[in-house]
Design an enzyme around this catalytic site. Structure first.
Site, PDB file in Angstrom:
ATOM      1  N   ARG A  98      29.481   0.955  -7.369  1.00 45.27           N
ATOM      2  CA  ARG A  98      28.433   0.805  -8.188  1.00 45.27           C
ATOM      3  C   ARG A  98      27.305   1.530  -7.766  1.00 45.27           C
ATOM      4  O   ARG A  98      27.047   1.448  -6.313  1.00 45.27           O
ATOM      5  CB  ARG A  98      28.204  -0.692  -8.491  1.00 45.27           C
ATOM      6  CG  ARG A  98      27.248  -1.069  -9.242  1.00 45.27           C
ATOM      7  CD  ARG A  98      27.658  -0.813 -10.669  1.00 45.27           C
ATOM      8  NE  ARG A  98      27.086  -1.513 -11.684  1.00 45.27           N
ATOM      9  CZ  ARG A  98      26.970  -1.045 -12.960  1.00 45.27           C
ATOM     10  NH1 ARG A  98      27.545  -0.183 -13.540  1.00 45.27           N
ATOM     11  NH2 ARG A  98      26.339  -1.926 -14.036  1.00 45.27           N
ATOM     12  N   THR A 386      31.825   5.608 -20.377  1.00 46.01           N
ATOM     13  CA  THR A 386      32.467   5.216 -19.298  1.00 46.01           C
ATOM     14  C   THR A 386      34.016   5.472 -19.275  1.00 46.01           C
ATOM     15  O   THR A 386      34.446   6.181 -20.575  1.00 46.01           O
ATOM     16  CB  THR A 386      32.288   3.514 -19.276  1.00 46.01           C
ATOM     17  OG1 THR A 386      30.970   3.327 -19.187  1.00 46.01           O
ATOM     18  CG2 THR A 386      33.094   3.055 -17.907  1.00 46.01           C
ATOM     19  N   THR A 404      31.696   5.308 -14.229  1.00 44.95           N
ATOM     20  CA  THR A 404      30.645   5.649 -15.478  1.00 44.95           C
ATOM     21  C   THR A 404      29.499   6.505 -15.134  1.00 44.95           C
ATOM     22  O   THR A 404      29.186   6.448 -13.943  1.00 44.95           O
ATOM     23  CB  THR A 404      30.510   4.238 -16.048  1.00 44.95           C
ATOM     24  OG1 THR A 404      29.670   4.619 -17.241  1.00 44.95           O
ATOM     25  CG2 THR A 404      29.572   3.404 -15.059  1.00 44.95           C
ATOM     26  N   ASN A 406      26.885   5.575 -17.100  1.00 49.96           N
ATOM     27  CA  ASN A 406      26.466   4.438 -18.158  1.00 49.96           C
ATOM     28  C   ASN A 406      26.400   5.222 -19.433  1.00 49.96           C
ATOM     29  O   ASN A 406      27.356   5.039 -20.238  1.00 49.96           O
ATOM     30  CB  ASN A 406      25.212   4.176 -17.683  1.00 49.96           C
ATOM     31  CG  ASN A 406      24.828   3.016 -18.445  1.00 49.96           C
ATOM     32  OD1 ASN A 406      25.564   2.364 -18.995  1.00 49.96           O
ATOM     33  ND2 ASN A 406      23.420   2.453 -18.500  1.00 49.96           N
ATOM     34  N   ASP A 428      21.248  -0.810 -16.942  1.00 50.90           N
ATOM     35  CA  ASP A 428      22.170  -1.930 -16.837  1.00 50.90           C
ATOM     36  C   ASP A 428      21.343  -3.073 -16.331  1.00 50.90           C
ATOM     37  O   ASP A 428      21.735  -4.215 -16.182  1.00 50.90           O
ATOM     38  CB  ASP A 428      23.487  -1.788 -16.012  1.00 50.90           C
ATOM     39  CG  ASP A 428      24.488  -1.190 -16.863  1.00 50.90           C
ATOM     40  OD1 ASP A 428      23.984  -1.366 -18.184  1.00 50.90           O
ATOM     41  OD2 ASP A 428      25.468  -0.904 -16.266  1.00 50.90           O
ATOM     42  N   SER A 457      27.385  -5.423 -14.178  1.00 51.74           N
ATOM     43  CA  SER A 457      28.237  -4.646 -14.914  1.00 51.74           C
ATOM     44  C   SER A 457      29.348  -5.250 -15.622  1.00 51.74           C
ATOM     45  O   SER A 457      29.474  -6.551 -15.568  1.00 51.74           O
ATOM     46  CB  SER A 457      29.231  -3.708 -14.007  1.00 51.74           C
ATOM     47  OG  SER A 457      30.085  -2.600 -14.575  1.00 51.74           O
ATOM     48  N   SER A 458      29.787  -4.653 -16.666  1.00 49.96           N
ATOM     49  CA  SER A 458      30.833  -5.312 -17.525  1.00 49.96           C
ATOM     50  C   SER A 458      32.202  -4.770 -17.386  1.00 49.96           C
ATOM     51  O   SER A 458      33.327  -5.078 -17.834  1.00 49.96           O
ATOM     52  CB  SER A 458      30.730  -5.372 -18.974  1.00 49.96           C
ATOM     53  OG  SER A 458      29.363  -5.960 -19.366  1.00 49.96           O
ATOM     54  N   GLY A 484      33.261   0.784 -22.950  1.00 48.75           N
ATOM     55  CA  GLY A 484      32.674  -0.030 -24.036  1.00 48.75           C
ATOM     56  C   GLY A 484      31.566  -0.775 -23.827  1.00 48.75           C
ATOM     57  O   GLY A 484      31.235  -1.579 -24.400  1.00 48.75           O
TER      58      GLY A 484
HETATM   59  O1  DON Z   1      28.880  -1.013 -16.244  1.00 50.38           O
HETATM   60  C1  DON Z   1      28.706  -1.178 -17.454  1.00 50.38           C
HETATM   61  O2  DON Z   1      28.894  -2.355 -17.777  1.00 50.38           O
HETATM   62  C2  DON Z   1      28.248  -0.248 -18.186  1.00 50.38           C
HETATM   63  N1  DON Z   1      27.572   0.695 -17.388  1.00 50.38           N
HETATM   64  C3  DON Z   1      29.157   0.396 -18.759  1.00 50.38           C
HETATM   65  C4  DON Z   1      28.934   1.542 -19.817  1.00 50.38           C
HETATM   66  C5  DON Z   1      30.268   1.844 -20.830  1.00 50.38           C
HETATM   67  O3  DON Z   1      31.026   1.248 -20.702  1.00 50.38           O
HETATM   68  C6  DON Z   1      29.853   2.790 -21.661  1.00 50.38           C
HETATM   69  N2  DON Z   1      31.020   3.037 -22.440  1.00 50.38           N
HETATM   70  N3  DON Z   1      31.308   3.512 -23.484  1.00 50.38           N
END
Ligand code: DON
Length: 589
Positions: A98, A386, A404, A406, A428, A457-458, A484
């Site tokens: 990350r 991502t 990602t 982002n 984020d 993060s997700s 997502g």
């Molecule tokens: O780490 C995260 O949760 C976000 N930066 C992810 C972003 C993301 O999944 C965008 N995608 N479609």
């Protein structure tokens, strides 16, 4: 608001947004399988497997290949997570690469003198950049768990950058992104200074090919060499914070994954998933723990009103905890054991009314299980591009990677002369306590901006095995994940439930219309294709439905991209490639 954001999330998938609810299962793979959003990347992984590489080698090859053929998300200038399960001993590793906040970052850096959040500062351009981790993470994984050399694993990516790859209509359209046009280097490379690429054109990236060639021999150059110097200079010239010292201080963390359990149809499964700084694994485990108190198959079929209701209510409760407790585990104490405790889930389950939703504003956390949440909640942003890929090799080793930039094409800026885009992962973090973010997520002070911290993060790369019992070693069953933003966790949970509980094929699970609830805002988000009669029934129960409007041509009405592998009881590999995008593939032999 969420609908608009989810629309922004996947504007590139317009052409493929009208997919039927399920697609026929793909040909099962015999020995090994690579499933990604891009066919050239899937082929790169397969080539490495055929050369004798293992799943990690293939994952490294795919990671670098996607940095070439999926510039909106694949990356050298971003970060992510790799979950690896070694088939020999069942041990799993979570390689955390990350991004981190630069040393000069401050909690209020995206606010003006009056304390207002400056629109775009955390998403567009050089101030939005976190210290990239992807090169370090992929190199670490290769060095510790791979079988081939880094140069071998990177060869397909170098070839794709040098010789180019052929753009589909969907990909060519993506290059029109407005953030790219604002940075001359990005405009030159991806938009040919306004003479846009079209379907069928071959896109070559000589600068990126040079960078990859350097890294194949000297990966550390990104962090301590000439490349680091050039990258830091490029960012600083344009007002960004990233320094050579930030790059030199970057560290990959090899973490223990979280392991939850879930029993359905008499089979107990181990859910091996993402620990903080991802919120995904703990929210997934909590969701499943709560749902284990309900008989989902008896409630109804996949996507039935009753099932969607129960699953949504579990999501609501898990996301409330996510909002209050999660952040960078290296700096905040996160009550993971309590959050994952079965007794806590049992108490949450009793608060679910079988007939109607609990308004988020009225939701009360069961008392006596958790310490009080930190106060003064800042709120981070999560946004929109991502990619996730899944790999199983000939020995049964499994890898799930989600990484990602982002936002789509990250912060929009390309490192001058180096040919790769830079992330906007700083978004984020929280920009300011109390201000709503683009996904409407609320999170606690554990996720404030601070030097060296990793933003919450997700991303939820996840591997599912049967639970080992005497005479029955654990067997690999699923490799899961999706992009997502905040919807990642619900997408992964739904793919898992659809497959293990509801008996959908992995392909049907990937393609099933999605639903999402994240505590706040208090809406139930539905993809455009979600059955309208069920949506009406859910609305009649009391849900505030947020379904993409079929008449809105700019809104693809989809989110996520599940690139999945199932291993059935006979050991056969079956791929699930998300048909929301038109250029991915399942590669196997
Ligand atoms: O780490 C995260 O949760 C976000 N930066 C992810 C972003 C993301 O999944 C965008 N995608 N479609």
């Amino acid at each position: 608001m969420i609908r608009k954001l989810l629309a922004a999330l996947l504007t590139t998938s317009l052409a493929s947004a009208q997919q039927p609810a399920s697609q026929p299962a793909q040909d099962p793979g015999k020995h090994a399988m690579v499933v990604t959003i891009h066919h050239d990347a899937s082929d790169a992984g397969l080539q490495i497997l055929r050369q004798g590489g293992n799943a990690v080698d293939a994952a490294v090859a795919v990671g670098f290949a996607l940095a070439v053929v999926l510039p909106q998300a694949g990356n050298l200038g971003g970060g992510g997570f790799m979950l690896f399960r070694d088939a020999r001993n069942g041990k799993a590793h979570f390689v955390d690469f990350r991004e981190r906040a630069p040393q000069a970052a401050t909690a209020t850096m995206y606010q003006d003198a009056q304390g207002n959040v400056v629109p775009g500062l955390s998403t567009l351009g050089y101030k939005a950049i976190g210290v990239p981790g992807s090169v370090a993470g992929l190199a670490y994984a290769q060095q510790h768990f791979g079988r081939l050399t880094l140069a071998q694993d990177m060869a397909p990516a170098i070839r794709l950058a040098t010789d180019g790859y052929v753009l589909s209509a969907e990909e060519a359209r993506t290059f029109h992104a407005s953030n790219l046009a604002q940075f001359p280097e990005s405009k030159r490379i991806f938009q040919r200074d306004g003479n846009f690429y079209a379907a069928g054109d071959t896109f070559k990236q000589p600068d990126l090919a040079r960078t990859l060639t350097t890294l194949a021999a000297h990966p550390d150059d990104f962090y301590r060499g000439k490349l680091a110097e050039q990258l830091a200079r490029s960012v600083q010239t344009h007002g960004g914070l990233l320094t050579e010292a930030d790059l030199a201080a970057y560290k990959v963390v090899d973490r223990n994954p979280l392991v939850g359990e879930y029993t359905t149809h008499g089979q107990r499964y181990d859910i091996i998933t993402s620990p903080p700084p991802s919120s995904g694994g703990i929210a997934l485990i909590e969701t499943l723990n709560i749902l284990s108190h309900f008989d989902l198959p008896a409630a109804g079929a996949d996507r039935s009103t009753a099932q969607v209701h129960l699953i949504t209510e579990a999501f609501r409760r898990a996301y409330m905890d996510r909002a209050d407790y999660l952040g960078d585990p290296d700096y905040a104490t996160i009550p993971l054991t309590q959050l994952a405790s079965p007794a806590y889930a049992a108490a949450w389950a009793t608060t679910i009314d079988a007939n109607k939703p609990t308004p988020s504003a009225e939701l009360k956390r069961p008392a006596g299980f958790l310490p009080p949440p930190p106060t003064a909640a800042p709120q981070p942003h999560e946004s929109n591009q991502t990619t996730h890929y899944s790999i199983v090799d000939q020995d049964g080793n499994a890898v799930a990677v989600t990484y990602t930039l982002n936002g789509i094409f990250g912060c929009g800026a390309t490192a001058e002369g180096l040919g790769f885009l830079l992330n906007n992962e700083m978004d984020d973090f929280s920009s300011k306590p109390g201000s709503p973010n683009m996904f409407g997520l609320i999170q606690g002070p554990a996720n404030a901006i601070a030097p060296g911290h990793r933003p919450l993060s997700s991303m939820t790369p996840t591997i599912v095995t049967t639970h080992a019992a005497p005479g029955h070693p654990a067997e690999l069953r699923l490799v899961l994940g999706s992009p997502g933003g905040s919807t990642i966790i619900t997408t992964v949970a739904n793919d898992l439930i659809s497959t293990l509980v509801n008996g959908l094929t992995i392909q049907q699970a990937a393609d099933a219309a999605r639903f999402h609830q994240q505590y706040l805002p208090d809406t139930l988000d539905l993809e455009k294709r979600f059955d309208h009669a069920t949506a009406a029934a859910l609305a009649a129960m009391g849900y505030k439905i947020n379904q993409a409007n079929a008449a809105d041509e700019k809104n693809p009405g989809t989110w996520g991209d599940s690139e999945l592998i199932e291993v059935n009881a006979q050991g056969t590999l079956i791929g699930g490639h998300d048909h929301r995008h038109s250029f991915g593939s399942i590669a196997s032999y």
